[in-house]
Design a protein around this motif. Structure first.
Motif, PDB file in Angstrom:
ATOM      1  N   GLU A   1     -14.865 -34.862  -2.011  1.00 34.26           N
ATOM      2  CA  GLU A   1     -15.168 -34.307  -1.994  1.00 34.26           C
ATOM      3  C   GLU A   1     -17.054 -33.916  -1.883  1.00 34.26           C
ATOM      4  O   GLU A   1     -17.533 -33.205  -1.092  1.00 34.26           O
ATOM      5  CB  GLU A   1     -14.696 -33.341  -3.288  1.00 34.26           C
ATOM      6  CG  GLU A   1     -15.456 -31.834  -3.077  1.00 34.26           C
ATOM      7  CD  GLU A   1     -15.068 -31.166  -4.748  1.00 34.26           C
ATOM      8  OE1 GLU A   1     -15.422 -29.813  -4.988  1.00 34.26           O
ATOM      9  OE2 GLU A   1     -13.830 -31.610  -5.486  1.00 34.26           O
ATOM     10  N   LYS A   2     -17.511 -34.696  -2.766  1.00 34.43           N
ATOM     11  CA  LYS A   2     -18.880 -34.975  -2.300  1.00 34.43           C
ATOM     12  C   LYS A   2     -19.490 -35.591  -0.925  1.00 34.43           C
ATOM     13  O   LYS A   2     -20.025 -34.996  -0.661  1.00 34.43           O
ATOM     14  CB  LYS A   2     -19.543 -35.890  -3.307  1.00 34.43           C
ATOM     15  CG  LYS A   2     -21.049 -35.916  -3.243  1.00 34.43           C
ATOM     16  CD  LYS A   2     -21.339 -37.388  -4.372  1.00 34.43           C
ATOM     17  CE  LYS A   2     -22.876 -37.930  -3.717  1.00 34.43           C
ATOM     18  NZ  LYS A   2     -23.327 -39.162  -4.711  1.00 34.43           N
ATOM     19  N   ALA A   3     -18.796 -36.288  -0.330  1.00 30.52           N
ATOM     20  CA  ALA A   3     -19.268 -36.843   1.003  1.00 30.52           C
ATOM     21  C   ALA A   3     -18.210 -35.379   2.215  1.00 30.52           C
ATOM     22  O   ALA A   3     -19.288 -35.899   3.008  1.00 30.52           O
ATOM     23  CB  ALA A   3     -18.584 -37.617   1.623  1.00 30.52           C
ATOM     24  N   GLY A   4     -18.008 -34.711   1.206  1.00 30.35           N
ATOM     25  CA  GLY A   4     -17.148 -33.205   2.669  1.00 30.35           C
ATOM     26  C   GLY A   4     -16.024 -33.650   3.693  1.00 30.35           C
ATOM     27  O   GLY A   4     -16.012 -33.331   4.697  1.00 30.35           O
ATOM     28  N   LEU A   5     -15.464 -33.928   2.864  1.00 26.51           N
ATOM     29  CA  LEU A   5     -14.221 -34.722   3.723  1.00 26.51           C
ATOM     30  C   LEU A   5     -13.128 -34.553   3.129  1.00 26.51           C
ATOM     31  O   LEU A   5     -11.689 -34.832   3.620  1.00 26.51           O
ATOM     32  CB  LEU A   5     -14.047 -36.181   3.528  1.00 26.51           C
ATOM     33  CG  LEU A   5     -15.386 -37.215   4.584  1.00 26.51           C
ATOM     34  CD1 LEU A   5     -15.411 -38.329   4.570  1.00 26.51           C
ATOM     35  CD2 LEU A   5     -15.514 -37.426   5.622  1.00 26.51           C
ATOM     36  N   LEU A   6     -13.348 -32.873   2.956  1.00 31.87           N
ATOM     37  CA  LEU A   6     -12.094 -32.606   2.224  1.00 31.87           C
ATOM     38  C   LEU A   6     -11.508 -32.081   3.145  1.00 31.87           C
ATOM     39  O   LEU A   6     -12.073 -31.029   3.755  1.00 31.87           O
ATOM     40  CB  LEU A   6     -12.360 -31.871   0.929  1.00 31.87           C
ATOM     41  CG  LEU A   6     -12.189 -32.513  -0.458  1.00 31.87           C
ATOM     42  CD1 LEU A   6     -12.720 -31.367  -1.477  1.00 31.87           C
ATOM     43  CD2 LEU A   6     -10.809 -32.736  -0.463  1.00 31.87           C
TER      44      LEU A   6
END
Length: 619
Positions: free
Chosen positions: A142-147
């Motif tokens: 989620e933090k990495a923006g890969l959801l």
């Protein structure tokens, strides 16, 4: 007498069939008494079984996924007890790559979905796990923006904009996603901005991918394989025709009878955008050659039915070629013509069919020089009731399928996916690892010769062109039953041996730590391009110890729709140093380094030599 490609292929096939061609054994000095034994020719009777002659594995695998914190990364892909459609059977890939440049490979898992039973509020998403450098990982998706949700397929890695951080490509039934690595632990979806949005009346089934600088302009281009033209609204149901039955069972229909997809090539303009050059480059072949007869029905496929992908310089001309493992039709070999175009010649040069000239159900593909003759070979996994392929590179532009000569022709009940050619015991000779699993859960309802969940296969290199199955001695983890798919290889714990991470369909993943029992030494090489692409994809490294030479290349994408660690790993046996390390960069520069100490990571920068040395592991 000059041979045409076709006649030369037939010549090598016939000679190989009678066992007359055996790669020369080149002994590696200092690896112990076993290496000094004379090896019999592959066709020579020995009077003793190969099992009796077989060495110990020298390595074993332990599944530490749960203790490493990966058990929550459950793969979701299609039905669990029954699969109605082909789409539900294929599964996902996995990437082992260092997204934050801290020297420790992280893990990205592609995820899928289901046609029924998925809550709109709780869609399954991909996973990114950060390597904590202590044998454990932390979920930072989620933090990495890969959801992102959907029918995920494969992934590949490379620095497309040369900013120093490796970017990520994820393929889907229905599109491609390009994630730009922002360098701060986050990623941004730049697919539309980059010109990679796919438009059309029907979704494309994108599968394996690789980033490759095919025109050697210093910018990574993108190749994407496509499988079949699939639409669940009109797809046949289990048992509806001859392609929807398996040993009397009504099952999800195979690719036979469906139109094949056409492969794609996107040229990197160097400004953050890509241009579709599939037609102009010759990659989009509208119609493939005739496939064999299935159940007395002759069918002519359109497209290539592509799954696993790799790109490497197979003919040693300095330009990357592209290979695609194809399902039920001849596989593709795109020869780089050095003018921005490719020529598809797989059937002509002997790496599209098996040794009998028959197309197989190709899934995954691994690349390496298994006989250490200076030419890259290909190993391909196939459907059950078939052998794998071991395409030996003859060094003249042709291959022959040496699977029987290599002693790998008996494991036919397994359905293979992920595959790699890596030196697991650091003796200087690449071994082979295969992940397996059937596509039909229904097979477990009958007493058949196959099961849905299957073990892995591990082959040890005997250093004479042959392999021996050492699965039973390679640890309990490889005997565990899963329906496995994507498989990636690399040293996640930096202890000096090659580990394995595996996607298991509708289960948590496996993280197989290599507990190497040998006392052999090793060397890792990380390449950084300057004029060439920053990830150094396409760089070839040669390591010499005495008279023994090994080669490998930095590759984006491989195995089954997966990504291996971009660092190159070489076993050195008992040698305490490499006599020569040579790097040929993608744009042609050659750099050499002599008397390099073992058991370290070399960081080599194009034009600047060795810029960093790091001692890794327990030694």
């Amino acid at each position: 007498m000059a041979f045409s490609r076709f006649s030369r292929r037939e010549f090598f096939r016939e000679v190989a069939r009678w066992g007359k061609i055996v790669p020369a054994s080149i002994l590696l000095p200092g690896i112990g008494e076993a290496a000094a034994l004379q090896k019999p020719a592959a066709s020579a009777p020995t009077g003793r079984s190969e099992k009796a002659l077989a060495p110990e594995a020298g390595f074993s695998f332990t599944d530490i996924a749960a203790q490493a914190g990966l058990s929550g990364a459950i793969n979701v892909f299609g039905g669990v007890e029954r699969k109605r459609y082909l789409l539900e059977e294929i599964g996902c890939g996995v990437a082992l790559f260092d997204y934050d440049n801290d020297g420790w490979p992280d893990i990205f898992f592609v995820n899928g979905t289901r046609f029924e039973g998925i809550s709109p509020e709780h869609q399954p998403a991909n996973f990114l796990f950060h390597n904590n450098r202590d044998g454990s990982f932390t979920n930072i998706t989620e933090k990495a923006g890969l959801l992102r949700s959907g029918w995920g397929q494969g992934c590949c890695v490379g620095d497309y904009d040369n900013d120093g951080y490796d970017d990520l490509v994820v393929t889907y039934w229905g599109g491609i996603v390009l994630y730009h690595n922002n360098g701060d632990g986050t990623f941004t979806d730049v697919t539309e901005k980059a010109g990679l949005m796919q438009k059309g009346p029907k979704p494309r089934w994108n599968t394996g991918c690789c980033l490759v600088d095919y025109d050697r302009d210093g910018h990574l281009d993108l190749f994407v394989a496509n499988y079949v033209n699939f639409d669940p609204r009109v797809a046949p149901q289990p048992g509806e025709n001859q392609f929807c039955r398996y040993y009397g069972l009504a099952v999800g229909c195979g690719p036979q009878g469906m139109g094949g997809g056409t492969n794609l090539l996107y040229h990197n303009r160097g400004d953050g955008t890509f241009e579709d050059v599939s037609e102009r480059s010759g990659v989009a072949i509208p119609r493939g050659p005739a496939a064999p007869t299935f159940n007395s029905v002759q069918w002519l496929p359109a497209g290539s039915y592509g799954l696993g992908v790799c790109a490497a310089d197979f003919d040693n001309d300095g330009w990357p070629d592209i290979y695609v493992a194809c399902d039920s039709v001849p596989s593709r070999f795109y020869h780089n013509k050095q003018d921005g175009t490719f020529e598809e010649i797989g059937s002509d040069i002997g790496c599209a069919l098996n040794e009998n000239g028959t197309a197989q159900g190709g899934m995954g593909v691994g690349v390496g020089d298994y006989d250490c003759d200076g030419w890259l070979d290909i190993v391909k996994t196939n459907y059950s009731d078939q052998t794998a392929n071991l395409y030996h590179n003859n060094g003249d532009g042709t291959f022959y399928d040496a699977v029987y000569q290599a002693g790998m022709g008996t494991n036919t009940k397994y359905l293979g996916w992920g595959v790699g050619l890596f030196d697991f015991d650091n003796d200087g000779w690449p071994d082979i690892f295969m992940s397996n699993g059937h596509v039909f859960p229904e097979v477990d309802t009958r007493r058949l010769h196959v099961t849905f969940k299957q073990r892995k296969i591990v082959y040890k290199n005997l250093r004479n062109g042959r392999f021996v199955d050492v699965t039973s001695g390679a640890g309990a983890a490889v005997a565990q039953l899963h329906s496995s798919r994507g498989t990636a290889f690399g040293d996640f714990d930096n202890d000096g041996d090659v580990d394995v991470v595996i996607i298991n369909m509708n289960e948590p993943p496996s993280l197989l730590r290599n507990d190497c029992r040998s006392k052999n030494n090793w060397l890792k090489v990380k390449c950084i391009g300057t004029k060439s692409n920053r990830s150094a994809v396409g760089a070839r490294v040669r390591v010499m110890v005495g008279r023994h030479s090994q080669i490998n290349e930095v590759m984006s994408g491989s195995s089954f729709m997966s990504q291996n660690d971009l660092r190159l790993h070489f076993g050195l046996g008992r040698a305490v140093q490499a006599d020569l390390v040579e790097v040929r960069w993608p744009l042609g520069l050659l750099e050499s380094f002599k008397n390099v100490d073992a058991n370290q990571l070399l960081v080599v920068q194009e034009g600047h030599g060795i810029v960093r040395r790091e001692k890794l592991g327990k030694r």
